[in-house]
Design a protein around this motif. Sequence first.
Motif, PDB file in Angstrom:
ATOM      1  N   TYR A 116      -0.046  10.979 -10.568  1.00 14.18           N
ATOM      2  CA  TYR A 116      -1.315  11.702 -10.485  1.00 14.18           C
ATOM      3  C   TYR A 116      -1.405  12.904 -11.446  1.00 14.18           C
ATOM      4  N   GLU A 121       2.199   1.628  -3.419  1.00 15.69           N
ATOM      5  CA  GLU A 121       1.101   2.052  -4.293  1.00 15.69           C
ATOM      6  C   GLU A 121       0.871   3.558  -4.154  1.00 15.69           C
ATOM      7  N   TRP A 122       0.871   4.051  -2.919  1.00 13.73           N
ATOM      8  CA  TRP A 122       0.664   5.482  -2.689  1.00 13.73           C
ATOM      9  C   TRP A 122       1.782   6.299  -3.351  1.00 13.73           C
ATOM     10  N   LYS A 146       0.834  -1.208   0.000  1.00 16.27           N
ATOM     11  CA  LYS A 146       0.000   0.000   0.000  1.00 16.27           C
ATOM     12  C   LYS A 146       0.870   1.261   0.000  1.00 16.27           C
ATOM     13  N   ASP A 204       1.227   6.146  -7.197  1.00 15.40           N
ATOM     14  CA  ASP A 204       0.021   6.892  -7.562  1.00 15.40           C
ATOM     15  C   ASP A 204       0.243   8.402  -7.431  1.00 15.40           C
ATOM     16  N   PHE A 205       0.946   8.811  -6.382  1.00 15.55           N
ATOM     17  CA  PHE A 205       1.271  10.230  -6.204  1.00 15.55           C
ATOM     18  C   PHE A 205       2.145  10.729  -7.355  1.00 15.55           C
TER      19      PHE A 205
END
Length: 119
Positions: free
Chosen positions: A61, A53-54, A50, A57-58
């Motif tokens: 984005y 993933e963060w 996780k 994704d950041f």
Amino acid sequence: MSLKEWIFNILVAIDKLCNTLCRGSHEVTVSARIGHFANLDGFRYRAYWKLLEWIIDFSFYPVEGPGHCIQARDTNTHKKYELGNDIMRGVFAIAVIIVCTLISIVTWTLYALRLVRPD
């Protein structure tokens, strides 16, 4: 094939090579692997995945919007995900952090200059 497609294909190949070097499948991108393991319910290492993933994704984005890793997982037709061993997961995390720091500098700068926007 256009120059843009050619560059994209090279970047995906490098991505899959990095995943393979870190004991993942040669047919899966780093983002798809992370999206898969980060979203397994009751998974022992879920917090680790996780976090990665963060970070990814950041980083993406500004150009793709939310959920880059989930989208990568969902568009992946190869469903064999390799967990890897503890040492290689450590190397994997360090590589993700270093590469995503560089990607974030570029994507968020372009976003701040209004040169890119999520689709």
